[in-house]
Motif scaffolding. Structure first.
Motif, PDB file in Angstrom:
ATOM      1  N   ASN A   1       2.746 -52.693   6.814  1.00 15.67           N
ATOM      2  CA  ASN A   1       1.696 -51.872   7.394  1.00 15.67           C
ATOM      3  C   ASN A   1       0.818 -51.315   6.282  1.00 15.67           C
ATOM      4  O   ASN A   1       1.310 -50.948   5.214  1.00 15.67           O
ATOM      5  CB  ASN A   1       2.276 -50.710   8.210  1.00 15.67           C
TER       6      ASN A   1
ATOM      7  N   ILE B   1      -1.883 -41.219  12.285  1.00 18.43           N
ATOM      8  CA  ILE B   1      -0.607 -40.514  12.160  1.00 18.43           C
ATOM      9  C   ILE B   1      -0.812 -39.013  12.212  1.00 18.43           C
ATOM     10  O   ILE B   1      -0.126 -38.291  12.922  1.00 18.43           O
ATOM     11  CB  ILE B   1       0.095 -40.912  10.837  1.00 18.43           C
TER      12      ILE B   1
ATOM     13  N   ALA C   1       3.255 -45.825  -1.767  1.00 20.02           N
ATOM     14  CA  ALA C   1       4.379 -46.200  -0.908  1.00 20.02           C
ATOM     15  C   ALA C   1       5.675 -46.162  -1.703  1.00 20.02           C
ATOM     16  O   ALA C   1       5.736 -46.636  -2.838  1.00 20.02           O
ATOM     17  CB  ALA C   1       4.164 -47.595  -0.330  1.00 20.02           C
TER      18      ALA C   1
ATOM     19  N   ILE D   1       5.815 -42.075   2.203  1.00 18.45           N
ATOM     20  CA  ILE D   1       4.498 -42.128   1.603  1.00 18.45           C
ATOM     21  C   ILE D   1       4.322 -40.867   0.761  1.00 18.45           C
ATOM     22  O   ILE D   1       4.515 -39.756   1.253  1.00 18.45           O
ATOM     23  CB  ILE D   1       3.386 -42.187   2.673  1.00 18.45           C
TER      24      ILE D   1
ATOM     25  N   TYR E   1      -1.201 -48.248   4.997  1.00 17.36           N
ATOM     26  CA  TYR E   1      -1.405 -46.807   5.171  1.00 17.36           C
ATOM     27  C   TYR E   1      -2.675 -46.436   4.421  1.00 17.36           C
ATOM     28  O   TYR E   1      -2.880 -46.849   3.273  1.00 17.36           O
ATOM     29  CB  TYR E   1      -0.207 -46.020   4.661  1.00 17.36           C
TER      30      TYR E   1
ATOM     31  N   SER F   1      -2.133 -45.559   9.837  1.00 18.34           N
ATOM     32  CA  SER F   1      -1.424 -46.806   9.569  1.00 18.34           C
ATOM     33  C   SER F   1      -2.086 -47.927  10.358  1.00 18.34           C
ATOM     34  O   SER F   1      -2.668 -47.699  11.418  1.00 18.34           O
ATOM     35  CB  SER F   1       0.061 -46.700   9.942  1.00 18.34           C
ATOM     36  N   CYS F   2      -1.994 -49.139   9.807  1.00 15.64           N
ATOM     37  CA  CYS F   2      -2.629 -50.283  10.440  1.00 15.64           C
ATOM     38  C   CYS F   2      -1.776 -51.514  10.201  1.00 15.64           C
ATOM     39  O   CYS F   2      -1.393 -51.805   9.059  1.00 15.64           O
ATOM     40  CB  CYS F   2      -4.037 -50.482   9.854  1.00 15.64           C
ATOM     41  N   ASP F   3      -1.451 -52.227  11.268  1.00 17.37           N
ATOM     42  CA  ASP F   3      -0.727 -53.482  11.138  1.00 17.37           C
ATOM     43  C   ASP F   3      -1.634 -54.525  10.497  1.00 17.37           C
ATOM     44  O   ASP F   3      -2.775 -54.726  10.922  1.00 17.37           O
ATOM     45  CB  ASP F   3      -0.261 -53.960  12.518  1.00 17.37           C
TER      46      ASP F   3
ATOM     47  N   THR G   1       8.177 -41.802   7.094  1.00 17.49           N
ATOM     48  CA  THR G   1       7.659 -42.616   8.186  1.00 17.49           C
ATOM     49  C   THR G   1       8.660 -42.806   9.322  1.00 17.49           C
ATOM     50  O   THR G   1       8.291 -43.272  10.395  1.00 17.49           O
ATOM     51  CB  THR G   1       7.240 -44.005   7.661  1.00 17.49           C
TER      52      THR G   1
END
Length: 232
Positions: A123, A152, A179, A186, A125, A141-143, A199
């Motif tokens: 993912n 978030i 990360a 994070i 962030y 967050s993004c896939d 997370t």
């Protein structure tokens, strides 16, 4: 700019600028360069062209009132991912796509001003906001594959809600995130010091309170280099 995991290759996103009709310097495009550290060979492997609506002048050089001239990018598998003031830019390193993919407000970002990105469990962030136009800070967050975005938390949220948590005032004016994959956390460099976001349980923890961090660098997967004026 960033190095590959084996430190045999480097990647650099080079901005191309020109003067507009008003005589102001503006960003026109970005070229992604691949650099072999063994041979010194440089090849252009990707491009991104800013839209005509992108307003470069007076915005791109400032973060929280301070000049900002470069960004930290990250590599994940076949992607080079970088923050920008035009959204999150994703370059494909496998040669399948020359032009970068852009994630922006059109995809659900609260702001196109992205100051920092990192990768955790496939993912992206991203740290957004904190500009003269929007003083709030956002952690999103993004896939990577389907570009599904989750906000978030942000500094305007006062109560816990679904997929969101309260962001303590100490986390306003955040400037960079890292990360920590082994701990699913994070790390955020903020105005008040260094904070940590879990997370798994959406919990925040302040690691270094009441200090001013002026420089931060990820040494390896478990160590950061920090320096500032208010602590040793």
């Amino acid at each position: 700019y960033c190095l590959s995991s084996d430190r045999q290759e480097a990647y650099n996103a080079l901005g191309v600028r020109d003067y507009n009709k008003n005589g102001n310097m503006e960003e026109k495009s970005i070229h992604l360069l691949h650099i072999s550290l063994e041979t010194g060979t440089v090849n252009k492997i990707g491009d991104y062209k800013f839209s005509d609506a992108f307003d470069y002048h007076g915005q791109v050089n400032y973060l929280n009132g301070q000049k900002r001239c470069c960004f930290k990018a990250v590599i994940s598998d076949d992607y080079f991912i970088m923050p920008s003031f035009d959204g999150i830019l994703i370059f494909h390193l496998d040669g399948t796509q020359r032009n970068a993919t852009r994630i922006s407000m059109a995809n659900g970002l609260p702001s196109n001003y992205i100051h920092s990105v990192c990768i955790l469990n496939k993912n992206i962030y991203a740290l957004s906001g904190g500009t003269k136009q929007d003083t709030r800070s956002y952690l999103l967050s993004c896939d990577i594959e389907n570009k599904y975005l989750v906000n978030i938390c942000d500094s305007s949220i006062k109560q816990k809600g679904e997929n969101k948590v309260f962001l303590p005032p100490e986390l306003n004016w955040a400037t960079e995130i890292f990360a920590y994959e082994n701990k699913n956390r994070i790390l955020a460099v903020v105005e008040g010091g260094l904070s940590e976001y879990n997370t798994q349980n959406n919990a925040w923890n302040i690691l270094l309170p009441s200090c001013h961090i002026q420089y931060s660098h990820e040494l390896d997967e478990e160590h950061l280099i920090l320096s500032g004026g208010d602590f040793c």
